[in-house]
Design an enzyme around this catalytic site. Structure first.
Site, PDB file in Angstrom:
ATOM      1  N   ALA A 186       0.808  -1.217   0.000  1.00  0.00           N
ATOM      2  CA  ALA A 186       0.000   0.000   0.000  1.00  0.00           C
ATOM      3  C   ALA A 186       0.846   1.273   0.000  1.00  0.00           C
ATOM      4  CB  ALA A 186      -0.949   0.003   1.183  1.00  0.00           C
ATOM      5  N   THR A 187       2.073   1.185   0.468  1.00  0.00           N
ATOM      6  CA  THR A 187       2.930   2.372   0.378  1.00  0.00           C
ATOM      7  C   THR A 187       3.098   2.747  -1.094  1.00  0.00           C
ATOM      8  OG1 THR A 187       4.090   1.824   2.419  1.00  0.00           O
ATOM      9  CG2 THR A 187       5.242   3.285   0.883  1.00  0.00           C
TER      10      THR A 187
ATOM     11  N   ASN B  99      -5.073   3.726  10.919  1.00  0.00           N
ATOM     12  CA  ASN B  99      -4.271   2.611  11.408  1.00  0.00           C
ATOM     13  C   ASN B  99      -3.976   2.676  12.900  1.00  0.00           C
ATOM     14  OD1 ASN B  99      -2.892   4.753   9.815  1.00  0.00           O
ATOM     15  ND2 ASN B  99      -1.107   4.025  10.915  1.00  0.00           N
TER      16      ASN B  99
ATOM     17  N   GLN C 178      -6.673  -0.601   6.110  1.00  0.00           N
ATOM     18  CA  GLN C 178      -7.087  -1.099   7.428  1.00  0.00           C
ATOM     19  C   GLN C 178      -8.498  -1.674   7.432  1.00  0.00           C
ATOM     20  OE1 GLN C 178      -5.442  -1.499  10.291  1.00  0.00           O
ATOM     21  NE2 GLN C 178      -3.513  -0.614   9.607  1.00  0.00           N
TER      22      GLN C 178
ATOM     23  N   SER D 191      -3.500  -3.597   0.685  1.00  0.00           N
ATOM     24  CA  SER D 191      -2.279  -4.302   1.062  1.00  0.00           C
ATOM     25  C   SER D 191      -2.683  -5.688   1.547  1.00  0.00           C
ATOM     26  CB  SER D 191      -1.580  -3.534   2.187  1.00  0.00           C
ATOM     27  OG  SER D 191      -0.383  -4.184   2.513  1.00  0.00           O
TER      28      SER D 191
ATOM     29  N   HIS E 143      -0.931  -7.758   3.560  1.00  0.00           N
ATOM     30  CA  HIS E 143      -0.501  -8.212   4.890  1.00  0.00           C
ATOM     31  C   HIS E 143      -1.343  -7.690   6.039  1.00  0.00           C
ATOM     32  CE1 HIS E 143       1.847  -4.767   6.663  1.00  0.00           C
ATOM     33  NE2 HIS E 143       1.921  -4.393   5.396  1.00  0.00           N
TER      34      HIS E 143
ATOM     35  N   THR F 252       8.128  -7.715 -13.258  1.00  0.00           N
ATOM     36  CA  THR F 252       7.603  -9.080 -13.332  1.00  0.00           C
ATOM     37  C   THR F 252       6.637  -9.329 -12.174  1.00  0.00           C
ATOM     38  OG1 THR F 252       9.604  -9.861 -14.401  1.00  0.00           O
ATOM     39  CG2 THR F 252       8.256 -11.531 -13.284  1.00  0.00           C
TER      40      THR F 252
ATOM     41  N   CYS G 135       8.570   6.567  21.473  1.00  0.00           N
ATOM     42  CA  CYS G 135       9.753   6.809  22.297  1.00  0.00           C
ATOM     43  C   CYS G 135      11.022   6.246  21.691  1.00  0.00           C
ATOM     44  CB  CYS G 135       9.539   6.264  23.697  1.00  0.00           C
ATOM     45  SG  CYS G 135       8.324   7.252  24.563  1.00  0.00           S
TER      46      CYS G 135
HETATM   47  C1  LIG Z   1      -3.458   2.897   6.568  1.00  0.00           C
HETATM   48  C2  LIG Z   1      -2.212   2.320   5.985  1.00  0.00           C
HETATM   49  N1  LIG Z   1      -1.800   2.731   4.780  1.00  0.00           N
HETATM   50  C3  LIG Z   1      -0.691   2.245   4.212  1.00  0.00           C
HETATM   51  C4  LIG Z   1       0.087   1.319   4.843  1.00  0.00           C
HETATM   52  C5  LIG Z   1       1.333   0.818   4.180  1.00  0.00           C
HETATM   53  O1  LIG Z   1       1.104  -0.463   3.654  1.00  0.00           O
HETATM   54  P1  LIG Z   1       2.304  -1.424   3.229  1.00  0.00           P
HETATM   55  O2  LIG Z   1       2.894  -1.943   4.490  1.00  0.00           O
HETATM   56  O3  LIG Z   1       1.639  -2.482   2.404  1.00  0.00           O
HETATM   57  O4  LIG Z   1       3.267  -0.621   2.423  1.00  0.00           O
HETATM   58  C6  LIG Z   1      -0.301   0.862   6.102  1.00  0.00           C
HETATM   59  C7  LIG Z   1       0.510  -0.113   6.857  1.00  0.00           C
HETATM   60  O5  LIG Z   1       1.361   0.244   7.637  1.00  0.00           O
HETATM   61  C8  LIG Z   1      -1.475   1.382   6.693  1.00  0.00           C
HETATM   62  O6  LIG Z   1      -1.887   0.993   7.901  1.00  0.00           O
END
Ligand SMILES: Cc1ncc(COP(=O)(O)O)c(C=O)c1O
Length: 409
Positions: free
Chosen positions: A77-78, A157, A185, A205, A207, A246, A333
């Site tokens: 998702a990033t 998140n 999320q 995403s 995971h 790929t 922290c």
């Molecule tokens: C709301 C949200 N967006 C984007 C991401 C990023 O996803 P990814 O870990 O697949 O790059 C996360 C995960 O940390 C997330 O919680």
């Protein structure tokens, strides 16, 4: 009872989820037996891989009410967020260079916006109220003639707060601006219908929904008016030119299976089971302890998220005390600055309380016995830490801390 539990308990499902064994089973053959490149058109190894990708594309699409051709696989998702924001903003730059987003978005959105600002785009960051929700009127007011894109996450998140997505989609459509939503999320926990919600771009995403890490997707709506994104990775023209590279067949197969299982879980009450565990945790804690504060709206919230401040108990001390539970602290922290979570600060949570916040993310594989263990352990540790807190003692004696004039020497 507790001897049966596998410690530490995993209560950090908003950070990531374990792979469902059914997902792993689906993936393994594509690592060893069916290792062909889905782009190889001349032989059976390629065809098998291509068919597997097609099935997965269908599974991901049907989770969100999309068509398979609208799914672009990415590394997560990033990347999806980067592609959506930079890709759409740059494609539409001649029309306008203004974007609207929210101050509590994930860093993948905020930092993409900052990158676009350095390219000359202008970004409006909407504030949230004390519940973590945006104001629809503020959104309407923020949209200008040169606005091309609005990006609002489905669910946060950290605090799990769910924004009014369908209403936001309607406002965007009325105003002729694209609506991107970071759906990460919510995918495993809430029904998402990109058509009904008028979402043009949706980041996903694997995971966070019991699939593997390193694979995600971007929904890019087709049909009129057509949504276009300029690629951020150039190469062999995979994924209809929007994302070259790929295709990782096994990862994609895993994401497809995870999407199918998520849809099943949402339809068959699996999510309600997780909500019941989350509620059991909260009910147990508040029955035993006072001075607990929920961060973010309770009503508009993911069913698996509990973000709570344990007043007078510093978050990191708490985390040390409850090592048998894997969860997250709202005070970062690890950074030298001791900066509390920017999300909690955006809600107006004061610094002290933000430092005492803990995020629990329940999941598909948690049990009632685990929750009961957690309630007992947290109760014990919080009582212990508060016994050492002079501030907590003063509050117990009825002293209003805000009324105290502390003398500085
Ligand atoms: C709301 C949200 N967006 C984007 C991401 C990023 O996803 P990814 O870990 O697949 O790059 C996360 C995960 O940390 C997330 O919680």
């Amino acid at each position: 009872m507790t001897t049966e539990l596998k410690l530490p308990l995993y209560f950090d499902n908003n950070a990531t989820t374990p792979c469902d064994p059914r997902v792993v089973d689906a993936m393994v053959p594509y690592l060893f037996e069916h290792y062909g490149n889905p782009a190889s058109r001349a032989h059976a190894y390629g065809w098998v891989a291509r068919d597997a990708v097609a099935t997965a594309r269908q599974q991901v699409a049907s989770l969100i009410g999309a068509q398979p051709k609208e799914i672009v696989f990415t590394s997560g998702a990033t990347e999806s967020n980067n592609l959506a924001l930079k890709g759409a903003a740059r494609y539409l730059a001649r029309k306008g260079k203004h974007i609207v987003t929210v101050s509590t978005e994930h860093k993948a959105i905020l930092d993409s916006c900052h990158a676009l600002e350095r390219e000359g785009f202008e970004v409006t960051y909407l504030e949230v109220d004390s519940e973590g929700l945006i104001s629809l009127d503020a959104l309407r007011a923020a949209i200008r003639d040169d606005t091309t894109l609005v990006s609002v996450m489905f669910a946060n998140n950290e605090i799990g707060v769910v924004q009014p997505i369908a209403e936001i989609g309607a406002i965007c459509r009325e105003n002729g601006v694209l609506f991107h939503c970071d759906g990460v999320q919510a995918l495993a926990w809430m029904p998402i219908d990109v058509r009904a919600m008028k979402i043009d771009l949706l980041s996903m995403s694997a995971h966070k929904m019991y699939g593997p890490k390193g694979i995600g997707a971007l929904f890019v709506r087709r049909g009129r008016p057509r949504v276009r994104v300029q690629p951020i990775i150039d190469g062999g023209g995979h994924e209809r030119g929007m994302r070259s590279g790929t295709l990782p067949t096994h990862q994609i197969v895993g994401m497809g299976k995870a999407a199918e299982l998520a849809a099943e879980s949402i339809a068959s009450g699996g999510v309600d089971k997780v909500r019941a565990l989350r509620d059991r945790l909260w009910d147990g804690l508040r029955a035993n302890l006072d001075e607990l504060y929920i961060n973010g709206s309770w009503e508009h919230r993911l069913p698996n998220n509990l973000n709570v401040s344990f007043a007078y108990v510093e978050g990191e001390a708490m985390m040390m005390g409850i090592k048998e539970i894997a969860c997250s602290s709202g005070s970062a922290c690890t950074s030298a600055s001791l900066e509390p979570s920017y999300v909690l600060r955006a809600l107006g949570v004061d610094v002290e309380l933000a430092h005492t916040s803990i995020r629990f993310g329940l999941g598909r594989f948690n049990t009632e016995a685990e929750v009961d263990y957690a309630v007992e352990l947290i109760t014990r540790k919080v009582r212990f830490l508060r016994e050492m807190s002079p501030l907590y003692e003063m509050v117990q004696e009825g002293i209003d801390l805000k009324s105290i004039q502390w003398t500085a020497h």
